[in-house]
Design a protein around this motif. Sequence first.
Motif, PDB file in Angstrom:
ATOM      1  N   PRO A 133       3.525  -4.773  -6.894  1.00  0.00           N
ATOM      2  CA  PRO A 133       4.772  -5.091  -6.174  1.00  0.00           C
ATOM      3  C   PRO A 133       5.918  -4.278  -6.785  1.00  0.00           C
ATOM      4  CG  PRO A 133       3.677  -7.091  -6.986  1.00  0.00           C
ATOM      5  CD  PRO A 133       3.036  -5.911  -7.679  1.00  0.00           C
ATOM      6  N   PRO A 134       6.840  -3.798  -5.974  1.00  0.00           N
ATOM      7  CA  PRO A 134       7.906  -2.947  -6.512  1.00  0.00           C
ATOM      8  C   PRO A 134       8.706  -3.665  -7.596  1.00  0.00           C
ATOM      9  CG  PRO A 134       8.342  -3.585  -4.221  1.00  0.00           C
ATOM     10  CD  PRO A 134       6.956  -4.033  -4.543  1.00  0.00           C
ATOM     11  N   GLY A 135       8.951  -2.945  -8.673  1.00  0.00           N
ATOM     12  CA  GLY A 135       9.737  -3.516  -9.772  1.00  0.00           C
ATOM     13  C   GLY A 135       9.071  -4.719 -10.421  1.00  0.00           C
ATOM     14  N   ASN A 136       7.768  -4.849 -10.227  1.00  0.00           N
ATOM     15  CA  ASN A 136       6.998  -5.983 -10.780  1.00  0.00           C
ATOM     16  C   ASN A 136       7.525  -7.338 -10.311  1.00  0.00           C
ATOM     17  OD1 ASN A 136       5.616  -4.034 -12.108  1.00  0.00           O
ATOM     18  ND2 ASN A 136       6.397  -4.531 -14.148  1.00  0.00           N
ATOM     19  N   ARG A 137       8.098  -7.375  -9.113  1.00  0.00           N
ATOM     20  CA  ARG A 137       8.568  -8.669  -8.602  1.00  0.00           C
ATOM     21  C   ARG A 137       7.364  -9.571  -8.330  1.00  0.00           C
ATOM     22  NH1 ARG A 137       6.647  -8.638  -3.780  1.00  0.00           N
ATOM     23  NH2 ARG A 137       7.023  -7.026  -2.218  1.00  0.00           N
ATOM     24  N   GLU A 148      -2.209 -11.545 -12.140  1.00  0.00           N
ATOM     25  CA  GLU A 148      -1.305 -11.652 -10.983  1.00  0.00           C
ATOM     26  C   GLU A 148      -1.348 -10.386 -10.109  1.00  0.00           C
ATOM     27  OE1 GLU A 148       2.564 -13.212 -12.118  1.00  0.00           O
ATOM     28  OE2 GLU A 148       3.480 -11.682 -10.849  1.00  0.00           O
ATOM     29  N   ALA A 149      -0.885  -9.289 -10.681  1.00  0.00           N
ATOM     30  CA  ALA A 149      -0.804  -8.034  -9.921  1.00  0.00           C
ATOM     31  C   ALA A 149      -0.643  -6.881 -10.901  1.00  0.00           C
ATOM     32  CB  ALA A 149       0.397  -8.081  -8.983  1.00  0.00           C
ATOM     33  N   PRO A 150      -1.024  -5.689 -10.484  1.00  0.00           N
ATOM     34  CA  PRO A 150      -0.850  -4.539 -11.381  1.00  0.00           C
ATOM     35  C   PRO A 150       0.627  -4.306 -11.692  1.00  0.00           C
ATOM     36  CG  PRO A 150      -2.138  -3.950  -9.426  1.00  0.00           C
ATOM     37  CD  PRO A 150      -1.594  -5.315  -9.194  1.00  0.00           C
ATOM     38  N   GLY A 151       0.886  -3.850 -12.906  1.00  0.00           N
ATOM     39  CA  GLY A 151       2.237  -3.413 -13.270  1.00  0.00           C
ATOM     40  C   GLY A 151       2.285  -1.896 -13.204  1.00  0.00           C
ATOM     41  N   GLU A 152       3.300  -1.334 -13.831  1.00  0.00           N
ATOM     42  CA  GLU A 152       3.503   0.117 -13.742  1.00  0.00           C
ATOM     43  C   GLU A 152       2.325   0.899 -14.346  1.00  0.00           C
ATOM     44  OE1 GLU A 152       7.111   1.308 -15.638  1.00  0.00           O
ATOM     45  OE2 GLU A 152       6.969   3.367 -14.866  1.00  0.00           O
ATOM     46  N   SER A 170       0.835  -1.209   0.000  1.00  0.00           N
ATOM     47  CA  SER A 170       0.000   0.000   0.000  1.00  0.00           C
ATOM     48  C   SER A 170       0.869   1.258   0.000  1.00  0.00           C
ATOM     49  CB  SER A 170      -0.925   0.007   1.217  1.00  0.00           C
ATOM     50  OG  SER A 170      -0.154  -0.054   2.402  1.00  0.00           O
ATOM     51  N   ARG A 171       2.054   1.161   0.621  1.00  0.00           N
ATOM     52  CA  ARG A 171       2.906   2.349   0.743  1.00  0.00           C
ATOM     53  C   ARG A 171       3.544   2.752  -0.588  1.00  0.00           C
ATOM     54  NH1 ARG A 171       4.000  -0.027   5.933  1.00  0.00           N
ATOM     55  NH2 ARG A 171       5.989  -0.937   5.333  1.00  0.00           N
ATOM     56  N   GLY A 172       3.651   1.794  -1.506  1.00  0.00           N
ATOM     57  CA  GLY A 172       4.319   2.117  -2.781  1.00  0.00           C
ATOM     58  C   GLY A 172       3.357   2.357  -3.929  1.00  0.00           C
ATOM     59  N   ARG A 173       2.059   2.240  -3.661  1.00  0.00           N
ATOM     60  CA  ARG A 173       1.139   2.322  -4.797  1.00  0.00           C
ATOM     61  C   ARG A 173       0.771   3.766  -5.155  1.00  0.00           C
ATOM     62  NH1 ARG A 173      -3.524   0.223  -1.081  1.00  0.00           N
ATOM     63  NH2 ARG A 173      -4.222   2.209  -0.240  1.00  0.00           N
ATOM     64  N   THR A 174       0.449   3.951  -6.440  1.00  0.00           N
ATOM     65  CA  THR A 174      -0.138   5.216  -6.871  1.00  0.00           C
ATOM     66  C   THR A 174      -1.653   5.050  -6.792  1.00  0.00           C
ATOM     67  OG1 THR A 174       1.663   5.334  -8.453  1.00  0.00           O
ATOM     68  CG2 THR A 174      -0.104   6.934  -8.725  1.00  0.00           C
ATOM     69  N   PHE A 230      -4.724  -4.622 -16.391  1.00  0.00           N
ATOM     70  CA  PHE A 230      -4.335  -5.055 -17.739  1.00  0.00           C
ATOM     71  C   PHE A 230      -4.486  -3.951 -18.795  1.00  0.00           C
ATOM     72  CE2 PHE A 230      -4.633  -9.247 -15.794  1.00  0.00           C
ATOM     73  CZ  PHE A 230      -3.541  -9.894 -16.366  1.00  0.00           C
ATOM     74  N   VAL A 231      -3.758  -2.873 -18.605  1.00  0.00           N
ATOM     75  CA  VAL A 231      -3.774  -1.795 -19.602  1.00  0.00           C
ATOM     76  C   VAL A 231      -2.390  -1.587 -20.233  1.00  0.00           C
ATOM     77  CG1 VAL A 231      -5.771  -0.505 -18.733  1.00  0.00           C
ATOM     78  CG2 VAL A 231      -3.510  -0.087 -17.740  1.00  0.00           C
ATOM     79  N   GLY A 232      -1.381  -2.274 -19.741  1.00  0.00           N
ATOM     80  CA  GLY A 232      -0.036  -2.166 -20.326  1.00  0.00           C
ATOM     81  C   GLY A 232       0.089  -3.103 -21.529  1.00  0.00           C
ATOM     82  N   ARG A 233       1.319  -3.475 -21.835  1.00  0.00           N
ATOM     83  CA  ARG A 233       1.542  -4.324 -23.028  1.00  0.00           C
ATOM     84  C   ARG A 233       0.853  -5.680 -22.877  1.00  0.00           C
ATOM     85  NH1 ARG A 233       6.990  -5.785 -24.314  1.00  0.00           N
ATOM     86  NH2 ARG A 233       6.210  -6.588 -26.291  1.00  0.00           N
ATOM     87  N   ALA A 234       1.001  -6.299 -21.724  1.00  0.00           N
ATOM     88  CA  ALA A 234       0.346  -7.601 -21.502  1.00  0.00           C
ATOM     89  C   ALA A 234      -1.168  -7.423 -21.573  1.00  0.00           C
ATOM     90  CB  ALA A 234       0.756  -8.168 -20.140  1.00  0.00           C
TER      91      ALA A 234
END
Length: 260
Positions: free
Chosen positions: A166-170, A121-125, A99-103, A134-138
Amino acid sequence: MKGVEIKTLEPYFHIKKGFMAEAREEMRGELLKMAGSLKTFIQSQREFCRPLSFLYLKGEETLKGSLPPDHPQNGQKLPSLTLEEVRREIGDCQMCPLSRGRTNLVFGEGNPRADLVFVGEAPGEDEDRQGRPFVGRAGQLLTRIITAMKLTRKDVYICNILKCRPPGNRNPKPEEIEACEPFLIRQLEAIKPRIICALGTFAAHTLLQTDVPITVLRGKFHAYQGIKLMPTYHPAYLLRNPGAKKQVWEDIKMIMEAIA
Ligand code: URA
């Protein structure tokens, strides 16, 4: 003088020794009782420190297991929430450090009464920035898959196991999945889809509670709470391994047949 004192006091010491042993036993019993109550108290506080409605989000089993035996909500049948209610309950969730790293928290979007739900899985950038799944390339590849099914994103529902990036899409951590999973459970309960398509390992493993490889799981229907669940490769995997698109299309065709 000393000797006289000891002699005189000797019987008293014997009594005292017996008394002390008894008192120790009694104190031990008291401490065990206190530890037991403290454990029950902490368990119930773990629930009560959160908004009350989290009780509902955690599912009946957890509710039974974590409430004190005499709690009025013990053993109650849980009401089903609507998607809006689930979103409201999540609010400005601080259940895990993501929660602390999300926009933006990415709840999910689409038809609240969809027959088909895609779980990623989880949101990306991009998703974190826009607050949409699911709005990025995937995501664009997923949109093309949905179009190939002769459907639109508005016909289906799209969401993720984790609602925050997750930070850095880990990879998601088990404790993050554990914290976020109740929301997904309640989303699926609200939508009541006929079919779930689990995109990638994390979605398949979380929903099916297994660690069987996705290579083995995909290509056949499994069951999630009585709902047909098709695991398939994640679109991000397809971007790296376009050769696997053929297998995904086979899985998608099985979904189309089941929906028809
Ligand atoms: N990958 C996912 O698993 N989910 C998204 O929303 C975007 C990329």
